[in-house]
Structures are given as C-alpha cells and as structure tokens.
Design an enzyme around this catalytic site. Structure first.
Site, PDB file in Angstrom:
ATOM      1  CB  CYS A  73      28.562  45.897  33.141  1.00  0.00           C
ATOM      2  SG  CYS A  73      27.892  47.503  32.525  1.00  0.00           S
ATOM      3  CB  CYS A  80      28.288  45.957  28.354  1.00  0.00           C
ATOM      4  SG  CYS A  80      28.712  47.620  29.289  1.00  0.00           S
ATOM      5  CD  GLU A 128      31.711  46.483  27.440  1.00  0.00           C
ATOM      6  OE1 GLU A 128      32.635  45.701  28.726  1.00  0.00           O
ATOM      7  OE2 GLU A 128      32.387  47.275  27.804  1.00  0.00           O
ATOM      8  CG  HIS A 149      29.735  50.774  29.942  1.00  0.00           C
ATOM      9  ND1 HIS A 149      29.274  49.934  30.923  1.00  0.00           N
ATOM     10  CD2 HIS A 149      29.414  52.274  30.573  1.00  0.00           C
ATOM     11  CE1 HIS A 149      29.036  50.563  32.185  1.00  0.00           C
ATOM     12  NE2 HIS A 149      28.772  51.856  31.905  1.00  0.00           N
TER      13      HIS A 149
END
Length: 191
Positions: free
Chosen positions: A120, A123, A92, A90
């Site tokens: 999420c 993250c 992040e 992801h």
C-alpha cells in the site's frame, strides 16, 4: 533522485520467461513483471506462508513479508493489525522495524523485501525511506480489493506515482500462490 540514474532491471538481470516491458525512462523506476526464479520463488513463498500464519493465529489479515540480507532471511513476519490494534502494523512495516533493530541501522540498502501483495502507499513510503534495494511482490492490490479490502489502497498505489519516483528495483512475480491466499482466507478475518 539524481538525473541519469537508471532504476530499472537490465536485460541481464531479468529471469527467463519474463514479460518484456516498454523501453524504460532512464530517470524513473519501472515495475517489471517476471516469472519466478528459484531464489525469488523461495522467499516469496515464505512471505505467502506468513500471510496464512497471520490469519490462522488471528494476528491480522492475509499479508506477509520477508526481508533478505546477504541471501539469508533476516526477518519473516505477517500483518499484526488485529493483534496490536494498530492500523499501521502491516507486514512490511513490521518487517522493516524488525530488520532495522536486528541490523542496528535505519538504512536497509543491502536488503531485499519480499511481500505477498503489492504494498500500500504507507508501506511503499516505508520501503522507500528505509532504502531497501529491491522489492519483489506477488499479488496485485486488486486481489485484496476483490475480497473486500478498500479500493482506495489500490487506487492510492496507482495515483501517487510512487513507483516511478523510487530508487528501487521493483519486480512483480507471476506466481498464483500469492493471489490464492486471499480466496483461501476469505471469511477467516474481519475487514
């Protein structure tokens, strides 16, 4: 978290035009909703631009992240799930990994993360563990769900209460560009 720590934005830290929140619990962080000031808007816009770049080049889905260190962009990146064939890549996570490498540190306590969308649970866990001092995000997780992302992500963010246990300043900016990225890229990637 030690009792008595206040992890909310004080009245003097709020930008003008912010929506007032309820009286904060002094032992937990709260998410503030704020109008974008020039600085925050600049960095969040860069995160949104990264989201578009990631989709256009086929690296991943429409998520971008920027890490700022001492008022300078340290890392600007996007979701790399498709490129790396890695469900944990992801934006992040990639940003945190790169920032740690650049600073040769595992704690990013002098850094801020700007995310195009609400992180999420995975993250957010990485954000918490890296000790970032501030999280600013644009779109709510529901904007991703609206175009087909699994609702468990949004449900997970709400269900684990992670925001309220974090020693982190969290701001949700009121900017439409972060919401628009999902509609503008819908159909350009697979979920």
């Amino acid at each position: 978290m030690m009792s008595g720590e206040n992890n909310t934005i004080t009245e003097t830290q709020k930008v003008s035009g912010s929506v007032p929140s309820v009286v904060p619990d002094q032992d937990h962080a709260t998410v503030e909703f704020a109008a974008a000031n020039d600085r925050d808007h600049k960095y969040l816009t860069q995160a949104v631009e990264e989201a578009y770049i990631g989709v256009e080049c086929g690296d991943g889905r429409p998520f971008g992240a920027v890490i700022v260190h001492k008022n300078e962009i340290l890392v600007s990146c996007h979701n790399m799930v498709l490129k790396y064939k890695d469900p944990t890549a992801h934006a992040e996570i990639i940003a945190i990994r790169e920032a740690c490498k650049k600073l040769n540190e595992i704690k990013l306590s002098e850094c801020e993360l700007y995310a195009s969308c609400e992180p999420c649970p995975m993250c957010f866990g990485a954000i918490h563990l890296s000790r970032l001092k501030r999280l600013v995000y644009g779109a709510k997780a529901e904007a991703a769900v609206a175009i087909g992302f699994n609702s468990i992500i949004a449900d997970g963010v709400r269900g684990i209460g992670c925001y309220h246990k974090s020693n982190l300043e969290i701001i949700k900016l009121d900017v439409s560009i972060a919401e628009q990225v999902f509609q503008n890229t819908k159909g350009k990637f697979s979920i």
